[in-house]
Design an enzyme around this catalytic site. Structure first.
Site, mmCIF file in Angstrom:
data_model
loop_
_atom_site.group_PDB
_atom_site.id
_atom_site.type_symbol
_atom_site.label_atom_id
_atom_site.label_comp_id
_atom_site.label_asym_id
_atom_site.label_seq_id
_atom_site.Cartn_x
_atom_site.Cartn_y
_atom_site.Cartn_z
ATOM 1 N N GLU A 1 38.716 -103.152 -18.643
ATOM 2 C CA GLU A 1 37.645 -104.152 -18.564
ATOM 3 C C GLU A 1 36.905 -104.369 -19.875
ATOM 4 O OE1 GLU A 1 38.126 -101.885 -16.183
ATOM 5 O OE2 GLU A 1 38.497 -103.086 -14.379
ATOM 6 N N HIS B 1 31.387 -99.049 -5.070
ATOM 7 C CA HIS B 1 31.962 -100.382 -4.881
ATOM 8 C C HIS B 1 31.043 -101.318 -4.113
ATOM 9 C CE1 HIS B 1 35.502 -98.140 -6.099
ATOM 10 N NE2 HIS B 1 36.147 -99.271 -6.288
#
Lengths: 461, 352
Positions: free
Chosen positions: A195, A264
């Site tokens: 990322e 998450h």
């Protein structure tokens, strides 16, 4: 003409220092880069190098002198062919190194007005939202997002999509279905799981004139890329004096999904909304998703586009005209009401609408505002609503501390204080990492009942 | 993209050269570059040296604030490499960026005025020493976060390939940045997608105060691309002719569509990490030995004289000329006013 050597400032905070030692004596030849003296600063002993060439004509401050103020002449350098007798001609030290700095009577920048209320317009001047009278079709948010990207990629060759599993896999959440087939692997690019790297690569590509759409599989993973988003994408325009814009969209699901626990499930709306130089969009409906994503891709600035996994499968009527684009910075009144304002965004709009229906049965007429953009924030629409209802509840999934609700509460103090009949109430996620257990997870997120309770509280019912 | 080197940049149009004079055919190997080229290098290196000395002086006078990282000692690296750059090529570097800007042809007055925080600076005084840019000469910063310029430069390389403009991106970073994770994320993507990027590791032996040996498990920095199949070359970064040669080869590699390449430039900074660094982590002897034996400017000067490529007068003329440019730059940097207070709120967003 002889040149004066001044006592240097050798750290950002030094105001005076000790001239510890002269390493050249009067009459010595001096070249650029030669070490002239040792200076003791507040932090360390530093060497002072010569900049001008010539002969050390005279030492004005002997070694061992303490408390020598920065910019005091400490020696004189004679140029080629100059005699020591010329020393008296040495120009006075460039009196105060200070620039033509603004004088005290120059008005301070407008922004911090005396009251501390920013003079920068609190209400962004977003374009009015045009009435859409064209054809619509029922489709899921997932399809609306895909259509937005497809239409913009057809329109502009410089737009491309990159991210994990966006190409061959068709998107981890199937948002990019069919894109690889239509646009090929040059413009729909599977990245490694990296990322920070691909966010930075996207920023560089945007600097070079392309318009990247960078998909984060979820925004939780954008934390790995935070430096590139904040320090590179958001700030470079300012740091370059307006030269280096960064037209990039970072998009992906944000907020709590279901039963995926703490790492998450979290809302980053308030994190990104804190940063000048970013735009932060939070669509709710299919039309929001399509019209705002198209606007984000066309926008010349870095845009954070926060989707919601649970909304992906919801179906809405969505405009199909490829020219349908929503203005950035306009909230939408999803339900009109006169008794209380419920202001929220993303999935919580759905929850707030359910709460409003239940409240109607109890005789409370709630107005529901879908913010659609967290930065810029449509203060004007919220204030107009509060002028009508005199009561407001903010609702978000994110944590309460320094959250979007906190911002709204502050804005109401600044812009609608005289219209409030009750204190602002914030409904937010519980101030804990998201638990896994189904019952605890439900307790951690705002529910229809929580909103009803809050709305009744501000109505004193 | 991931699998198709078909449209590699090599196939695109050949980019226009910047301003290098063609070299002598069959010239002797000691002087593989034309005299005008070498004189240009001399002048450029001297310009950077004098600029940095002046910046140090203005810092000492309190005219430059905050952090100020000088490039003195490392001049041969950017001057030698940039000689191979074409107009379309892009460059990005860290916060030790003054030399790179001058090598790109940015105006010394504009750079110095940014250091003094004035409106005449490249960023209107809003960026400072570490954050300057020029679209005109494809200089993309000037980045203050160690290593952040590496993915950005990789993205610029991606842009060259996407647009098929034949360009190459030069990404400069130091021996400190070389241990950042994002560097390897970038290497991986650049090699995977055959991006035209020259990764230049300016190994000046110290990441701030920590020597390479104390920070890096392997000190062969040119081999840092091994795991990604990126070739690496170690170069004497104190010798501008060696740097030029390496630069030409590296750029040819990229333009041929062969993907990225790493150049480890062994170099040395004479000054501390920033202006406020007393540099106690190395001996005075080490610094003076480098200055005496390996100075890139002194050595090129000697080379030019020994080989009778230039005489003292010609070089003195350059010295004088450079000095006057720097004097003017410093004057401009002090005369240019501070930005208007109204500038506080501009340039945050581009008007959509």
């Amino acid at each position: 003409m002889p040149t004066q050597v001044l006592m240097p400032a050798l750290s950002p905070t030094m105001t005076d220092g000790k001239l510890a030692k002269w390493l050249k004596k009067e009459g010595d030849a001096v070249a650029s880069g030669d070490i002239l003296a040792e200076i003791e600063t507040d932090k360390a002993t530093m060497e002072m190098e010569a900049v001008d060439e010539g002969t050390l004509g005279k030492i004005l401050v002997p070694e061992g002198s303490e408390g020598v103020a920065v910019n005091t002449p400490i020696a004189v350098i004679l140029g080629e062919g100059e005699e020591a007798s010329a020393i008296n001609e040495a120009p006075a030290a460039p009196a105060k190194a200070e620039a033509p700095a603004p004088k005290a009577d120059v008005p301070a920048p407008k922004a911090p007005a005396p009251t501390g209320i920013p003079a920068a317009p609190a209400t962004p001047k977003a374009a009015a939202e045009p009435d859409y009278t064209g054809e619509t079709r029922p489709m899921t948010v997932r399809e609306a997002l895909r259509d937005a990207m497809v239409e913009e990629m057809r329109r502009d060759e410089t737009v491309f999509l990159m991210g994990e599993e966006v190409a061959q896999y068709q998107g981890a959440y199937k948002i990019s279905q069919g894109l690889l087939e239509e646009f090929g692997e040059k413009r729909v690019i599977d990245t490694p799981i990296t990322e920070h790297g691909f966010a930075g690569l996207g920023v560089g590509a945007a600097f070079s004139g392309l318009r990247p759409i960078v998909e984060f599989m979820t925004f939780n993973f954008a934390m790995q890329a935070m430096d590139q988003i904040i320090n590179s994408a958001a700030k470079t325009l300012y740091m370059s004096g307006g030269q280096m814009g960064c037209p990039i969209v970072f998009r992906g699901p944000n907020g709590a999904a279901a039963r995926v626990a703490a790492q998450h499930s979290q809302c980053f709306g308030s994190w990104f909304a804190h940063i000048p130089g970013l735009k932060v969009l939070v669509p709710y409906s299919g039309a929001d998703a399509k019209g705002l994503l198209k606007a984000a891709i066309r926008d010349p600035n870095p845009v954070i586009f926060l989707e919601n996994e649970i909304l992906y499968g919801r179906t809405f009527e969505v405009p199909i005209d490829p020219d349908f684009v929503l203005p950035i910075g306009r909230a939408k009144i999803e339900r009109s009401g006169k008794d209380v304002t419920l202001v929220t965004f993303s999935l919580m709009v759905e929850t707030a609408l359910k709460a409003a229906e239940a409240l109607a049965e109890e005789g409370i007429d709630a107005e529901v505002i879908n913010l659609r953009s967290l930065r810029p924030l449509d203060t004007e629409t919220i204030v107009a609503s509060v002028k009508k209802t005199n009561r407001i509840v903010s609702i978000e999934e994110g944590w309460p501390t320094a959250g979007i609700g906190s911002e709204i509460a502050a804005l109401m103090m600044e812009h609608a204080f005289d219209y409030l009949d009750a204190p602002v109430v914030r409904v937010a996620g519980a101030d804990v990492p998201m638990p896994y257990a189904a019952n605890l997870e439900k307790l951690a997120l705002p529910q229809v009942e929580t909103i009803i309770e809050a709305a009744k509280a501000v109505c004193y019912k | 993209m991931a699998t198709a080197p078909k449209s590699a940049t090599g196939a695109a149009k050949a980019p226009a050269k910047r301003k290098t004079t063609p070299r002598k055919k069959g010239g002797d190997d000691k002087a593989p570059f034309s005299t005008p080229d070498l004189l240009r290098d001399y002048r450029q290196m001297l310009l950077i040296r004098r600029f940095e000395e002046k910046a140090g002086q203005l810092y000492g006078m309190g005219l430059i604030g905050g952090f100020c990282h000088l490039y003195i000692g490392q001049e041969a690296v950017v001057v030698g490499l940039h000689a191979s750059a074409a107009e379309v090529d892009t460059l990005v570097t860290s916060y030790r960026d003054h030399g790179h800007m001058l090598a790109c042809g940015m105006d010394p007055g504009g750079v110095m005025a940014e250091l003094t925080g004035r409106v005449g600076g490249y960023s209107k005084g809003k960026g400072g020493s570490m954050h300057m840019f020029s679209r005109k000469v494809n200089f993309y910063g000037g980045h203050g976060i160690v290593g952040a310029q590496v993915p950005i430069g990789t993205g610029l390389g991606f842009g060259h390939k996407y647009k098929q403009d034949g360009g190459v991106c030069f990404v400069y970073f130091g021996d400190g940045a070389v241990n950042q994770g994002q560097v390897y994320e970038s290497f991986n993507m650049a090699s995977l997608w055959k991006l035209p990027v020259v990764y230049v590791i300016e190994n000046n032996l110290y990441g701030m105060g920590t020597s390479v040996a104390r920070a890096s498990a392997s000190v062969e920095l040119y081999r840092r691309g091994d795991a990604y199949g990126i070739p690496g070359v170690q170069v004497n970064g104190m010798d501008v002719i060696e740097v030029r040669k390496a630069g030409e080869k590296a750029v040819a590699h990229c333009r041929a569509g062969k993907g990225p390449i790493i150049l480890e430039m062994k170099t040395y900074r004479y000054r501390g990490h920033s202006m406020s660094d007393p540099a106690k982590y190395r001996t005075k002897d080490e610094v003076s030995k480098m200055r005496k034996e390996s100075d890139p400017i002194d050595n090129l000067r000697a080379f030019l004289l020994e080989n009778k490529l230039a005489d003292e007068d010609a070089l003195k003329e350059i010295d004088r000329d450079v000095k006057s440019i720097i004097t003017k730059a410093a004057e401009f940097a002090q005369q240019s006013p501070e930005p208007e207070p109204s500038e506080l709120f501009t340039d945050v967003l581009v008007d959509a």
